[in-house]
Scaffold this active site. Structure first.
Site, PDB file in Angstrom:
ATOM      1  N   CYS A   2       0.844  -1.258  -0.081  1.00 39.09           N
ATOM      2  CA  CYS A   2       0.006  -0.015   0.241  1.00 39.09           C
ATOM      3  C   CYS A   2       1.033   1.170  -0.031  1.00 39.09           C
ATOM      4  O   CYS A   2       2.064   1.072   0.006  1.00 39.09           O
ATOM      5  CB  CYS A   2      -0.805   0.186   1.007  1.00 39.09           C
ATOM      6  N   ARG A  28       1.230   2.082  -6.042  1.00 34.54           N
ATOM      7  CA  ARG A  28       1.575   0.999  -4.859  1.00 34.54           C
ATOM      8  C   ARG A  28      -0.045   0.382  -4.490  1.00 34.54           C
ATOM      9  O   ARG A  28       0.183  -0.617  -3.848  1.00 34.54           O
ATOM     10  CB  ARG A  28       2.076   1.848  -3.760  1.00 34.54           C
ATOM     11  N   TRP A  75      -3.704  -1.631  -1.346  1.00 37.45           N
ATOM     12  CA  TRP A  75      -3.747  -2.877  -1.913  1.00 37.45           C
ATOM     13  C   TRP A  75      -4.135  -4.204  -1.194  1.00 37.45           C
ATOM     14  O   TRP A  75      -3.457  -4.317  -0.300  1.00 37.45           O
ATOM     15  CB  TRP A  75      -2.260  -2.927  -2.624  1.00 37.45           C
ATOM     16  N   ASN A 101       1.130  -0.099   6.095  1.00 35.72           N
ATOM     17  CA  ASN A 101       1.536  -1.052   4.731  1.00 35.72           C
ATOM     18  C   ASN A 101       2.142  -2.024   5.212  1.00 35.72           C
ATOM     19  O   ASN A 101       3.558  -1.764   6.110  1.00 35.72           O
ATOM     20  CB  ASN A 101       2.441  -0.165   3.741  1.00 35.72           C
ATOM     21  N   GLY A 102       1.889  -3.207   4.794  1.00 33.08           N
ATOM     22  CA  GLY A 102       2.468  -4.439   5.566  1.00 33.08           C
ATOM     23  C   GLY A 102       1.388  -5.579   5.972  1.00 33.08           C
ATOM     24  O   GLY A 102       0.424  -5.393   5.453  1.00 33.08           O
ATOM     25  N   LYS A 485       9.120 -14.494 -21.839  1.00 31.79           N
ATOM     26  CA  LYS A 485       9.518 -13.089 -21.495  1.00 31.79           C
ATOM     27  C   LYS A 485      10.340 -12.410 -22.608  1.00 31.79           C
ATOM     28  O   LYS A 485      10.119 -11.558 -22.990  1.00 31.79           O
ATOM     29  CB  LYS A 485      10.454 -13.344 -20.138  1.00 31.79           C
ATOM     30  N   GLU A 488       7.760 -11.395 -25.618  1.00 31.32           N
ATOM     31  CA  GLU A 488       6.918 -10.629 -25.383  1.00 31.32           C
ATOM     32  C   GLU A 488       7.592  -9.207 -25.137  1.00 31.32           C
ATOM     33  O   GLU A 488       6.698  -8.160 -25.560  1.00 31.32           O
ATOM     34  CB  GLU A 488       6.031 -10.734 -24.039  1.00 31.32           C
ATOM     35  N   HIS A 504      13.072 -35.252 -31.428  1.00 26.75           N
ATOM     36  CA  HIS A 504      11.821 -35.561 -32.171  1.00 26.75           C
ATOM     37  C   HIS A 504      11.552 -34.492 -33.158  1.00 26.75           C
ATOM     38  O   HIS A 504      10.210 -34.575 -33.486  1.00 26.75           O
ATOM     39  CB  HIS A 504      10.843 -35.922 -31.202  1.00 26.75           C
TER      40      HIS A 504
HETATM   41  C1  AGP Z   1       2.851 -12.279 -19.020  1.00 23.47           C
HETATM   42  O1  AGP Z   1       4.342 -11.552 -18.699  1.00 23.47           O
HETATM   43  C2  AGP Z   1       1.946 -11.756 -19.797  1.00 23.47           C
HETATM   44  N1  AGP Z   1       1.523 -10.306 -19.085  1.00 23.47           N
HETATM   45  C3  AGP Z   1       0.456 -12.450 -19.868  1.00 23.47           C
HETATM   46  O2  AGP Z   1       0.861 -13.727 -20.379  1.00 23.47           O
HETATM   47  C4  AGP Z   1      -0.159 -12.796 -18.552  1.00 23.47           C
HETATM   48  O3  AGP Z   1       0.788 -13.760 -17.498  1.00 23.47           O
HETATM   49  C5  AGP Z   1      -1.551 -13.423 -18.721  1.00 23.47           C
HETATM   50  O4  AGP Z   1      -2.327 -12.715 -19.622  1.00 23.47           O
HETATM   51  C6  AGP Z   1      -2.122 -13.902 -17.644  1.00 23.47           C
HETATM   52  O5  AGP Z   1      -2.633 -12.887 -16.829  1.00 23.47           O
HETATM   53  P1  AGP Z   1      -3.242 -13.096 -15.190  1.00 23.47           P
HETATM   54  O6  AGP Z   1      -2.224 -13.841 -14.408  1.00 23.47           O
HETATM   55  O7  AGP Z   1      -3.766 -11.878 -14.790  1.00 23.47           O
HETATM   56  O8  AGP Z   1      -4.430 -13.904 -15.629  1.00 23.47           O
END
Ligand code: AGP
Length: 609
Positions: A2, A28, A75, A101-102, A485, A488, A504
């Site tokens: 938070c 936050r 949060w 916060n915590g 990662k 994307e 395979h």
């Molecule tokens: C991951 O880096 C992406 N942002 C995406 O694949 C994400 O994990 C996916 O859309 C699922 O999101 P969620 O955990 O909020 O359901």
């Protein structure tokens, strides 16, 4: 995670300053907000659920009297994002207000004690015990000052906190304290401020005093008094000048949210070790009783499900089906039934494909369990039991800290299941729990020691056309996450598969210099994995190995390698072993000139099917 803020001003109202500062802390937490001020010996409180602008529209957060006050943007971790759970929380007399916060771990037993002394609680939060505890201490020690009572109360609290306490009985001071959660003080000629983060007061002053763990700070106009909570020893600390721009400040000096969130993983993982016992136990009971267990999610959360299926099987002998949510209806829509339990995983709790799978299972009387980072999200409302993973808001589109936190919660569930099913000895249990507790430090060590090296590896391979990510056993999930990662945020086409699949088909793609990332924890798959490395090496692929620090055998085979501290149990290995892959993707994106925080064509939460 938070955001807390407060101030004492010389000659102006505090509320507008608090409101503006909370806006700067909104990254936050943004599911409820509140303020409290003191004026002419009376406490004034305004709070409600919703984003700051929404609550301001309804209640005018600038309109509270007094030049001293505190504020909070939330949060949720304990108690849904409702008005009653919003901060500040007050005591029975309505004279003491607290923002926090915590996570207070022992709040349940303290609450019971206080209820037995006649205290009446309004919320479901852990925080509300603090003002009541201070009230109780003052009631039993009438000569005690607010500072002394707060000190007393802190000695009873277990968990993480940064708190601020005000009392209409002592209207000229704010008493703050810190244990693990961040707390900074800002000073200038006309005011004194406290906050979770420097961005909150940076437009007002760039003179900041960082508060350390185990310190209590008493703020009054023109004075900042710091002392140790343990022994009241006085601490003298001069303000530092902060050279950050407001934008830099929100990222705490990091260039991007993604790298900030990668660096936040140690503290998130410590928080995740504090998930509420009661719900974790309840969830493991449902999993234990289920005939079929489906682990359902999308993207990174699906990779957490895949890794968890190995944990559940290896530790608790519980078979489970990790299913990509967009395929659930087709793949299992007809087989899911009243004896089925679905554990749906979603950091946002709003991903449409995951929620659609949940609906399908619910319509067929299946039991729904949820793991999410967003308390109050749809997933929490449709789950029979849910666990909040406590990673705090994740701003970067690429999930990082939420992935490792999901894995930590799942590992804790797997251990509980193993215990419930008597599948592991007490010694093994203790060993694994000990190792899990050390994981936050292990991740910290990897980031500190290996980040520079990973930067070099990213620079070396920045023009690579494609990548392979390979692992065996539970590391297959790590490989899939590493690939996602890189794709994307650096837009490098990448392929991941269980290393045993190479021959395979995929191995036909290998040419000299083709980068192949191998995830190599020291586990039962080691021998066969070395065979897979040899297969790739025989075709002059470039081997990048994520390995244990003393693994000389694989180091000799690798063209580049990143070291992870030794001795991590296989079932926990995805947590530390994924961190180098997060960093590789981040630095590869930078090398290729892309903004890691705003990957093209992607959104943080995918709410359309
Ligand atoms: C991951 O880096 C992406 N942002 C995406 O694949 C994400 O994990 C996916 O859309 C699922 O999101 P969620 O955990 O909020 O359901």
């Amino acid at each position: 995670m938070c955001g807390i803020f407060g101030c004492i001003l010389k000659d102006e109202d505090a509320a507008p300053v608090i409101h503006a500062a909370l806006k700067r802390l909104e990254y936050r937490g943004y599911d409820s907000v509140g303020e409290a001020t003191i004026y002419e010996g009376k406490l004034y409180v305004k709070k409600d659920q919703g984003k700051i602008d929404e609550v301001h529209m309804l209640h005018n957060l600038d309109d509270l009297p007094g030049s001293l006050g505190v504020g909070h943007t939330r949060w949720a971790t304990h108690g849904a994002p409702l008005q009653v759970n919003a901060h500040p929380h007050v005591d029975c007399s309505g004279q003491i207000a607290v923002v926090h916060n915590g996570i207070i771990e022992n709040f349940a037993e303290l609450r019971l004690e206080l209820e037995n002394h006649g205290h009446v609680f309004k919320s479901k939060t852990d925080t509300e015990i603090i003002p009541h505890l201070i009230e109780e201490i003052l009631k039993n020690n009438s000569s005690m000052s607010l500072v002394e009572a707060v000190l007393e109360a802190l000695k009873k609290l277990q968990g993480s906190y940064s708190i601020a306490v005000i009392s209409s009985k002592e209207p000229d001071k704010i008493v703050c304290a810190r244990n693990e959660s961040p707390l900074v003080i800002g000073v200038n000629e006309k005011a004194v401020y406290f906050a979770s983060d420097i961005p909150a007061f940076l437009p007002l002053t760039n003179k900041a005093i960082i508060v350390d763990d185990g310190e209590l700070v008493t703020l009054s106009l023109g004075n900042v008094a710091i002392k140790k909570i343990a022994d009241s020893q006085v601490v003298v600390r001069e303000p530092k000048i902060i050279e950050w721009t407001p934008e830099m400040a929100v990222k705490q000096g990091y260039p991007h949210f993604m790298i900030k969130e990668i660096h936040e993983q140690p503290s998130c993982l410590r928080n995740t070790l504090r998930v509420q016992e009661h719900y974790a136990d309840l969830m493991s009971t449902f999993l234990d009783r289920a005939r079929d267990v489906y682990l359902v999610a999308c993207g990174t959360s699906y990779h957490a499900c895949l890794a968890s299926s190995y944990m559940f099987s290896k530790l608790a002998f519980l078979p489970s089906f990790p299913i990509i949510a967009s395929e659930f209806v087709e793949q299992c829509g007809k087989s899911v039934n009243i004896d089925s339990t679905m554990l749906a995983v979603s950091q946002s709790g709003e991903t449409a494909d995951t929620l659609a799978s949940v609906n399908t299972a619910r319509q067929r009387a299946g039991t729904i369990l949820g793991l999410t980072n967003t308390i109050g999200s749809t997933l929490t409302r449709v789950s029979r039991v849910y666990i909040g993973q406590q990673s705090g808001p994740e701003i970067g589109v690429a999930a990082t800290k939420t992935f490792t936190s999901q894995l930590s919660v799942m590992a804790q569930l797997a251990l509980r299941l193993a215990k419930k099913r008597g599948k592991v000895s007490q010694d093994e249990m203790d060993f694994l729990e000990e190792k899990l507790k050390k994981i936050p430090d292990t991740v910290e060590e990897i980031i500190q020691k290996q980040e520079g090296k990973i930067k070099q590896i990213a620079k070396k391979y920045k023009d690579a056309k494609t990548f392979f990510f390979l692992g065996r056993g539970i590391s297959t999930a790590t490989a899939y996450e590493g690939r996602l990662k890189l794709m994307e945020i650096a837009y490098v086409p990448a392929i991941a598969f269980p290393a045993g699949e190479s021959k395979h088909g995929p191995i036909s793609l290998i040419e000299p210099g083709f980068p192949v990332v191998f995830i190599c924890p020291r586990d039962e798959t080691r021998k066969t994995l070395i065979g897979n490395i040899m297969e790739m090496k025989a075709r002059d692929a470039s081997i990048i190995a994520i390995l244990e620090e003393d693994d000389e055998e694989i180091k000799k085979l690798a063209d580049d390698y990143v070291e992870v501290p030794r001795g991590i149990p296989e079932v926990l290995s995805p947590i530390p072993f994924v961190v180098p892959l997060q960093l590789l993707a981040y630095y590869m994106a930078l090398e290729r000139g892309f903004n890691p925080d705003k990957p093209r064509n992607l959104a943080k939460s995918v709410t359309v099917k």
